[in-house]
Design an enzyme around this catalytic site. Structure first.
Site, PDB file in Angstrom:
ATOM      1  N   LYS A  81      27.191  41.023  37.877  1.00 26.02           N
ATOM      2  CA  LYS A  81      26.365  41.874  38.745  1.00 26.02           C
ATOM      3  C   LYS A  81      26.678  41.586  40.209  1.00 26.02           C
ATOM      4  O   LYS A  81      26.828  40.418  40.600  1.00 26.02           O
ATOM      5  CB  LYS A  81      24.884  41.599  38.451  1.00 26.02           C
ATOM      6  CG  LYS A  81      23.922  42.492  39.227  1.00 26.02           C
ATOM      7  CD  LYS A  81      22.485  42.199  38.845  1.00 26.02           C
ATOM      8  CE  LYS A  81      21.492  43.054  39.608  1.00 26.02           C
ATOM      9  NZ  LYS A  81      20.089  42.724  39.261  1.00 26.02           N
ATOM     10  N   SER A 156      17.343  46.620  37.781  1.00 29.27           N
ATOM     11  CA  SER A 156      18.448  46.844  38.680  1.00 29.27           C
ATOM     12  C   SER A 156      19.818  46.471  38.097  1.00 29.27           C
ATOM     13  O   SER A 156      20.838  46.887  38.635  1.00 29.27           O
ATOM     14  CB  SER A 156      18.220  46.066  39.974  1.00 29.27           C
ATOM     15  OG  SER A 156      18.163  44.675  39.709  1.00 29.27           O
ATOM     16  N   SER A 180      14.747  43.113  35.646  1.00 27.98           N
ATOM     17  CA  SER A 180      16.054  43.732  35.875  1.00 27.98           C
ATOM     18  C   SER A 180      17.154  43.395  34.890  1.00 27.98           C
ATOM     19  O   SER A 180      18.200  44.035  34.911  1.00 27.98           O
ATOM     20  CB  SER A 180      16.545  43.408  37.278  1.00 27.98           C
ATOM     21  OG  SER A 180      15.952  44.294  38.174  1.00 27.98           O
TER      22      SER A 180
HETATM   23  N1  GLN Z   1      12.070  46.908  39.376  1.00 25.08           N
HETATM   24  C1  GLN Z   1      11.526  45.684  39.902  1.00 25.08           C
HETATM   25  C2  GLN Z   1      11.639  45.724  41.406  1.00 25.08           C
HETATM   26  O1  GLN Z   1      12.054  46.703  41.901  1.00 25.08           O
HETATM   27  C3  GLN Z   1      12.266  44.490  39.350  1.00 25.08           C
HETATM   28  C4  GLN Z   1      13.631  44.376  39.875  1.00 25.08           C
HETATM   29  C5  GLN Z   1      14.325  43.108  39.473  1.00 25.08           C
HETATM   30  O2  GLN Z   1      13.971  42.477  38.491  1.00 25.08           O
HETATM   31  N2  GLN Z   1      15.277  42.724  40.292  1.00 25.08           N
HETATM   32  O3  GLN Z   1      11.310  44.826  42.091  1.00 25.08           O
END
Ligand code: GLN
Length: 488
Positions: A81, A156, A180
């Site tokens: 990632k 994400s 994410s």
């Molecule tokens: N969707 C959540 C956020 O926007 C979690 C994102 C993540 O785990 N990086 O913060």
């Protein structure tokens, strides 16, 4: 000849070990597949074919010489990632502000996998600074869900999840601050582990919410993750929150037996608003485990409803502090300006996307004098209550089973203008990061549109092995994890 890109990590490693395939052949097979399918899937922000070929050749040479030095993953291709630093490879974090940032060092988690012998295929797409649940917040591209190209892969770590689902990589690294790894794993029908906070070093992971961030893995099976996680995990003096605890070997069961396992099912996770097919498939999976010997116990996590507001105070507060370093001078993008203040304003104003700005504003407000106690301070107290809910339940059960996301993959653009609806996608994953416990997502069925449904197993702190063992038992007796998207 078998298509090498369809194999699990386990089968791939066996072929490499027995010299039935070279890492170069394997890596070329993945690079070709990426070349063919990437225009549709768009899982990668940066591809690293030259590096991959060079690493694959080196791996083959080492194997030929028989000098393996414990390199259990020698020659295995992985995707990383794009929030994890890899020396000399651009790391954008999905943001324009880091468009040309080339880290001079490698994240510990990535380095440990490199030390075990992996080959890096590229850096995968992410919502900007990992803020989002669909990859639509990436400044570069939206990744398409391989099960339906008009739909999001989740986020994400959507690039990593789509890469594994489309077989562009046998395994991918992801990060999870509020869901994410698990939510995109669920939306793409793959298996994803968010380890206990502190289990895997955060050094070299570009910080979003430092008290919540964890580095995890996405692969086809729990077995594949269990073959790799201990190489990535462990104490790191470069991360002050890394846990100095020994890693115990993962003892995967030989058969699908859940005898003696107590599974808690929290009523707060089966609520109105959840897609009925998601609830149905998750309950069917729990019943399946029960029929193979598990004891199913209804439990309650009473502070669950506060997790979303608490997360959206704590995560933006930490993000606003972490993102202060992007001043337009030290890293990445610099805007034209007459003076220093204008430089800050223009650089940050131009190169941060709308969601990141929203988080910075929310976080700065929550931390500001006069509001700190009412918002940030209060959120920290409720966070403790959420953590205690889990501790209390783990006195009665071994694991907790819940859905991962309330819905299967939604259409690209469907929630893009509705931040609250997007935040609600993580309602079942956020509490886990607030508590710092491990969570494992894996596929348990499909909805009527043919989109994957995921289930989440949660364990007590440092209980990830049990999650992997139980998911493996489930995968021994079901084949949801073996389904592949056919439309691409
Ligand atoms: N969707 C959540 C956020 O926007 C979690 C994102 C993540 O785990 N990086 O913060």
């Amino acid at each position: 000849m078998t298509d090498l890109t369809q194999l699990t990590v386990k089968s791939t490693l066996a072929l490499l070990k027995n010299k039935q395939v070279s890492s170069l052949e394997l890596t070329r097979a993945y690079l070709d597949r990426i070349e063919n399918l990437e225009p549709q899937v768009q899982a990668f922000i940066t591809r690293t074919p030259e590096l991959a070929i060079q690493q694959a050749k080196a791996a083959d040479e080492e194997r030929a010489q028989g000098n393996l030095h414990g390199k259990a993953l020698l020659g295995l291709p992985v995707a990383v990632k794009d929030v994890l630093a890899l020396q000399n490879v651009r790391c954008t974090c999905g943001s324009r502000i880091l468009e040309d940032f080339i880290p001079p060092y490698t994240a510990t988690s990535v380095q440990r996998l490199l030390d075990a012998g992996v080959v890096v295929l590229g850096k995968t797409n992410t919502d900007e600074f990992a803020m989002g649940s669909s990859t639509e917040n990436s400044a570069y591209q939206t990744t398409h869900n391989p099960w339906d190209l008009e739909r999001v892969p989740g986020g994400s770590s959507g690039g990593s999840a789509a890469a594994v689902a489309a077989r562009l990589a046998p395994v991918a690294m992801g990060t999870d601050t509020g869901g994410s790894v698990r939510q995109p794993a669920s939306l793409c029908g793959v298996t994803g582990l968010k380890p206990t906070y502190g289990r895997v070093s955060r050094y070299g992971l570009v910080a979003y919410g430092s008290s919540l961030d964890s580095v995890g893995l996405l692969a086809q099976t729990a077995e594949d993750i269990s073959l790799m996680i201990n190489y990535m995990a462990g104490f790191d003096p470069l991360d002050a929150t890394s846990a100095d605890l020994p890693l115990s070997p993962i003892d995967l069961p030989q058969e699908a037996n859940f005898q003696g396992k107590r599974i808690g099912v929290p009523k707060e996770y089966f609520i109105e608003g959840i897609q009925p097919e998601v609830e149905e498939q998750v309950r069917t999976a729990i019943t399946h485990m029960e029929s193979l010997g598990a004891e199913v116990i209804p439990v309650s996590l009473p502070h669950t409803e506060y997790a979303l507001p608490v997360y959206y105070l704590i995560a933006p507060a930490e993000a606003s502090a972490n993102l202060a370093r992007y001043d337009g001078i030290r890293f990445g993008y610099t805007a034209e300006a007459e003076n220093l203040l204008e430089n800050y304003k223009n650089s940050r104003g131009t190169a941060f996307g709308a969601e990141v700005k929203r988080r910075i504003m929310l976080g700065t407000y929550a931390l500001s004098a006069g509001y700190y106690d009412a918002y940030y301070g209060q959120a920290q107290k409720v966070r403790t209550l959420i953590k205690r809910d889990f501790e209390t339940v783990f006195e009665q059960v071994d694991v907790i089973a819940t859905p991962v996301a309330p819905n299967t993959a939604f259409k690209i653009g469907q929630l893009a203008d509705d931040p609250l609806a997007m935040y609600l996608e993580d309602v079942f994953t956020l509490p886990i990061n607030l508590a710092g416990i491990p969570g494992l997502a894996f596929p348990v069925g499909f909805d009527h549109k043919g989109l994957p449904v995921g289930m989440q197993l949660l364990g007590p702190h440092f209980g990830e092995n049990l999650l992997l063992e139980m998911a493996h038992a489930y995968q021994l007796s079901t084949d949801w994890h073996m389904r592949v998207p056919t439309g691409i």
